[in-house]
Motif scaffolding. Structure first.
Motif, PDB file in Angstrom:
ATOM      1  N   ALA A 117      15.162 -73.494   1.870  1.00 53.56           N
ATOM      2  CA  ALA A 117      13.609 -73.026   2.248  1.00 53.56           C
ATOM      3  C   ALA A 117      12.810 -73.210   1.990  1.00 53.56           C
ATOM      4  O   ALA A 117      11.668 -73.958   2.290  1.00 53.56           O
ATOM      5  CB  ALA A 117      14.693 -72.146   3.286  1.00 53.56           C
ATOM      6  N   GLN A 118      12.895 -72.342   0.306  1.00 54.96           N
ATOM      7  CA  GLN A 118      11.628 -72.672  -0.397  1.00 54.96           C
ATOM      8  C   GLN A 118      11.170 -73.608  -0.683  1.00 54.96           C
ATOM      9  O   GLN A 118      10.604 -74.108  -0.778  1.00 54.96           O
ATOM     10  CB  GLN A 118      12.175 -71.041  -1.642  1.00 54.96           C
ATOM     11  CG  GLN A 118      11.983 -69.858  -0.790  1.00 54.96           C
ATOM     12  CD  GLN A 118      11.637 -69.095  -2.031  1.00 54.96           C
ATOM     13  OE1 GLN A 118      11.553 -69.517  -3.129  1.00 54.96           O
ATOM     14  NE2 GLN A 118      11.771 -67.513  -1.506  1.00 54.96           N
ATOM     15  N   ASN A 119      12.649 -74.757  -1.200  1.00 56.60           N
ATOM     16  CA  ASN A 119      12.302 -75.627  -2.211  1.00 56.60           C
ATOM     17  C   ASN A 119      11.273 -76.653  -0.887  1.00 56.60           C
ATOM     18  O   ASN A 119      10.088 -77.435  -1.273  1.00 56.60           O
ATOM     19  CB  ASN A 119      12.889 -76.825  -2.516  1.00 56.60           C
ATOM     20  CG  ASN A 119      13.652 -75.892  -3.652  1.00 56.60           C
ATOM     21  OD1 ASN A 119      12.780 -75.521  -4.620  1.00 56.60           O
ATOM     22  ND2 ASN A 119      15.315 -75.814  -4.132  1.00 56.60           N
ATOM     23  N   ASP A 120      11.952 -76.666   0.010  1.00 59.03           N
ATOM     24  CA  ASP A 120      10.625 -77.825   1.364  1.00 59.03           C
ATOM     25  C   ASP A 120       9.917 -77.095   1.827  1.00 59.03           C
ATOM     26  O   ASP A 120       9.080 -77.644   1.218  1.00 59.03           O
ATOM     27  CB  ASP A 120      11.687 -77.081   2.919  1.00 59.03           C
ATOM     28  CG  ASP A 120      13.353 -77.696   3.311  1.00 59.03           C
ATOM     29  OD1 ASP A 120      13.399 -78.521   2.380  1.00 59.03           O
ATOM     30  OD2 ASP A 120      13.419 -77.728   3.816  1.00 59.03           O
ATOM     31  N   LEU A 121       9.880 -75.987   1.403  1.00 54.99           N
ATOM     32  CA  LEU A 121       8.194 -75.285   2.108  1.00 54.99           C
ATOM     33  C   LEU A 121       7.666 -75.518   0.512  1.00 54.99           C
ATOM     34  O   LEU A 121       5.835 -76.316   1.218  1.00 54.99           O
ATOM     35  CB  LEU A 121       8.253 -74.021   1.817  1.00 54.99           C
ATOM     36  CG  LEU A 121       6.720 -73.309   2.494  1.00 54.99           C
ATOM     37  CD1 LEU A 121       5.990 -73.688   3.052  1.00 54.99           C
ATOM     38  CD2 LEU A 121       6.961 -71.503   2.162  1.00 54.99           C
ATOM     39  N   ALA A 142      11.156 -70.310   5.539  1.00 53.75           N
ATOM     40  CA  ALA A 142      10.816 -70.005   4.331  1.00 53.75           C
ATOM     41  C   ALA A 142      10.088 -68.347   4.427  1.00 53.75           C
ATOM     42  O   ALA A 142       9.715 -67.526   4.118  1.00 53.75           O
ATOM     43  CB  ALA A 142      10.757 -70.319   3.115  1.00 53.75           C
ATOM     44  N   HIS A 189       6.815 -71.995   9.087  1.00 54.29           N
ATOM     45  CA  HIS A 189       8.240 -72.452   7.907  1.00 54.29           C
ATOM     46  C   HIS A 189       8.478 -71.667   7.564  1.00 54.29           C
ATOM     47  O   HIS A 189       9.282 -70.198   7.870  1.00 54.29           O
ATOM     48  CB  HIS A 189       7.807 -72.564   6.886  1.00 54.29           C
ATOM     49  CG  HIS A 189       8.104 -73.726   6.002  1.00 54.29           C
ATOM     50  ND1 HIS A 189       9.849 -73.106   5.155  1.00 54.29           N
ATOM     51  CD2 HIS A 189       8.837 -75.329   5.669  1.00 54.29           C
ATOM     52  CE1 HIS A 189       9.631 -74.253   5.114  1.00 54.29           C
ATOM     53  NE2 HIS A 189       9.623 -75.508   5.127  1.00 54.29           N
TER      54      HIS A 189
END
Lengths: 456, 456
Positions: free
Chosen positions: B228-232, A261, A259
């Motif tokens: 990106a962090q939120n997606d993960l 992140a 991913h």
């Protein structure tokens, strides 16, 4: 029984357990003195054993020594053992390529970790208060420190605890007064840098008044969520790294399957492992490495501060560390305006444009505006020479580049990649650092050279 | 070939592929007009087929209808099919318990999704520019929207793409000028609310000038990492939810074994699934549920906006939705000062303190300061009556509570839990909403009642 309210973060987050040995970091300032007093007063209730640690940074000369004596006596008056050490931070900082504040923090936390190990102390208590936290979050938002910066001051992090983290500064001052506690004032205000002071005294009150009366709560909330997310992502990235790293090589295909992140965090973790910290490593550096991996081609990318590099050779990708900085050959080339010059050696690109009737004003450090009429002879770009001087914009006298690098916290390794734009007489711009008063654009300037630099 | 620079985000993020059917959301403002023109000009190069979508919100009366005609004609002049729909947002908004802006956005995105499905369009292009993004990030930092708020405007999100996201507003204005494009100005400036305007014209220039010349880049970077962090974290939380949820029940022990960041996201995801959105759901609500789970006891916690609740019964934890709001019995009780009152029915706690020589000033909405001499008879707290009015602080005439609730976007379900502090003559405070001009504290006030409310 005295009011335990000042330690509310310790209670809320269950910081202490029966039998803990707690090393209290005491600078002598009001926060750490209040913390020590409160912990000492309630040590029986918590069931903890307290030790005092103080590092004399030797930054403020005699004042630093008086701080040391003060903390020694304070600990003695509480009947506590004090571990005191002296480190010559000023002479260490240049070697580390850090600013005074950064170097002091670096040395202080190392001292605290070492001392806690020696004493068998399982907790280290430091005195950050609720306002420190809010100010740090905002400072990090403004500086672009990313999510990891937002979650940096937390109630509990490893064995470090912050029992005053939910207590506003005002309440601590009140506590100091009520208990008639002595404390030392740090005149240099080292920990409260200029930017932080402005954030405390100007920006937060402004935001509170005009934008959100509950701005402090909003920022604390942001810090808490960011902290929890960072923990998770760090854990996941380390687990992923163990999966995809073989020896010191990472399989690029497996990496790109991660991913986004996690890709980001894996690169950061590898850099941190080799470099020891993430100073000067920004989102853009990590992004460049990921972009290069996506391209499928082999590459070598040098990362801050010059010793670390990322490399792909076929199906092997790795972050590595050089033994010593690569030697940079001296260079000296004409800079056409308009036009551009690329210095491959140091990965620098300079673009020069002509602007008629320019508007004076601030520019980001990677740009400069030079009055065309101030230029004598040929504009050139070259590596720095020992003894180079510049009259920094807004100042009167000239300064050694050497001193500017130290002031601006530019590490030795970065200096090897430095460049200056000069004419036949003087230095006009230390690229990416400072431009010269002697090329300054004013309302009277007819034509200017606009310089933009790009590093890769 | 014309310059494609304005679409740089589309190129960088590879937004379009050969054969895409792209529905362009066009309000008629400069951003969407420039986007449509640029996409139309380069549609052959991208290999895309364009459609135009316009929603007439009917918020600005005749002006809204003129917008509609304008977009219809614009699409026609480009030879493009336009899908235009009318929705009476003003009459919908109260039912939805949203502000005009929120309701309009809600309806607009639903229209775009529905229309793209009908047309078989696989992409929806919307016209946010680089400045919109920076302003949104800062607005969300200030409002305390958490990390999820920071990453909300992104280049690509599902099938929504933002081809102008890397283009500054100035450049779009320039593009409009160079191509002599017509556009409509939204006089109500609905999308650029008061707070956003101040952020654009005051706060960002201030931060740029005094704190960080590269503040925009810093905020974009924050948005990218947060996104990106939120997606993960969203993906991980959904996977975890599938593991630990059986029917609609979650095992509390398994839940508490999850990482803190995932616990947080799991609760949010469950609320969103039942409620349809996360409006008014804050960190503190989620935190309360997690705290209650940690306690090990059974509980029922009502969540915004009243229909959703979290419940634990033994080893079963769930988030559920009520069919209709629970009836609240009318209440009317004396409020002692100093003292406190708890209204169990609506989960409200009021604490009243006496302050001598108070300082006038702004307070957060959950507090009020009332001049003691302005009170006639007995201070009481009661449920609202139809026809209740208040003179809001800083205003001259009185206003119906009903109208205040609508203006402040307080949903019908929240209104059933509303309370007012009154004396024998007048409403002094709508708890958590607004206090009265008629109880205002001034420099002349000798004594004041300080009221603090807490909901649970």
């Amino acid at each position: 029984m005295e009011n335990m309210d000042i330690l509310r973060a310790a209670i809320k987050h269950r910081m202490f357990s029966q039998g803990d040995r707690v090393l209290a970091a005491v600078s002598g300032g009001p926060d750490s003195v209040a913390m020590l007093h409160a912990l000492h007063t309630h040590s029986a209730e918590f069931g903890i054993r307290l030790y005092v640690a103080h590092l004399n940074h030797q930054i403020r000369g005699e004042e630093s020594n008086l701080d040391e004596v003060f903390v020694h006596n304070l600990a003695h008056s509480f009947g506590l053992e004090a571990i005191i050490r002296r480190v010559d931070v000023p002479s260490l900082r240049e070697e580390l390529g850090m600013g005074v504040e950064e170097a002091a923090r670096f040395v202080r936390y190392k001292f605290l970790r070492d001392t806690s190990t020696e004493l068998g102390a399982n907790k280290i208590a430091v005195g950050h208060n609720a306002d420190d936290r809010v100010e740090s979050v905002l400072l990090n938002v403004i500086r672009g420190a990313g999510i990891s910066g937002l979650g940096s001051i937390r109630p509990i992090r490893g064995n470090i605890v912050r029992p005053l983290l939910d207590t506003p500064r005002k309440e601590i001052e009140q506590y100091i007064k009520e208990n008639a506690l002595p404390f030392r004032i740090d005149e240099s205000n080292m920990d409260t840098s200029y930017a932080r002071n402005r954030i405390r005294h100007e920006l937060i009150p402004l935001l509170e008044q005009d934008y959100n009366p509950a701005i402090r709560e909003a920022l604390v909330k942001l810090a808490e969520i960011a902290g929890a997310q960072n923990d998770l992502i760090t854990d996941l990235a380390n687990a992923a790294l163990n999966e995809i790293r073989d020896d010191s090589n990472i399989n690029p295909v497996h990496f790109l399957d991660l991913h986004k992140a996690l890709q980001y965090q894996v690169i950061r973790a590898e850099i941190e492992r080799l470099k020891g910290n993430l100073l000067d490593v920004g989102y853009e550096h990590v992004e460049r490495v990921i972009e290069a991996l996506r391209s499928g081609e082999d590459f070598t990318i040098t990362l801050p501060s010059g010793l670390i590099y990322a490399e792909r050779r076929g199906d092997k990708f790795s972050i590595r560390k050089r033994e010593k900085l690569p030697e940079i050959e001296p260079f000296d080339v004409p800079l056409p305006a308009p036009g551009s010059v690329k210095i491959e050696l140091i990965g620098l690109n300079i673009q020069a444009d002509i602007i008629d009737s320019p508007t004076p004003g601030k520019l980001p450090p990677d740009e400069a505006l030079i009055d065309a009429d101030s230029i004598t002879g040929q504009l050139r770009i070259r590596s720095i020479h020992p003894g180079d001087r510049i009259v920094p914009l807004g100042m009167q006298g000239s300064k050694k580049l050497q001193d500017i690098f130290v002031d601006k916290k530019i590490s030795k390794s970065e200096r090897t990649r430095a460049a200056v734009v000069v004419d036949d007489e003087k230095v006009l711009w230390v690229v990416g650092v400072v431009s010269s008063e002697r090329g300054k654009v004013t309302d009277k300037t007819r034509r200017a050279i606009h310089l933009r630099s790009e590093r890769n």
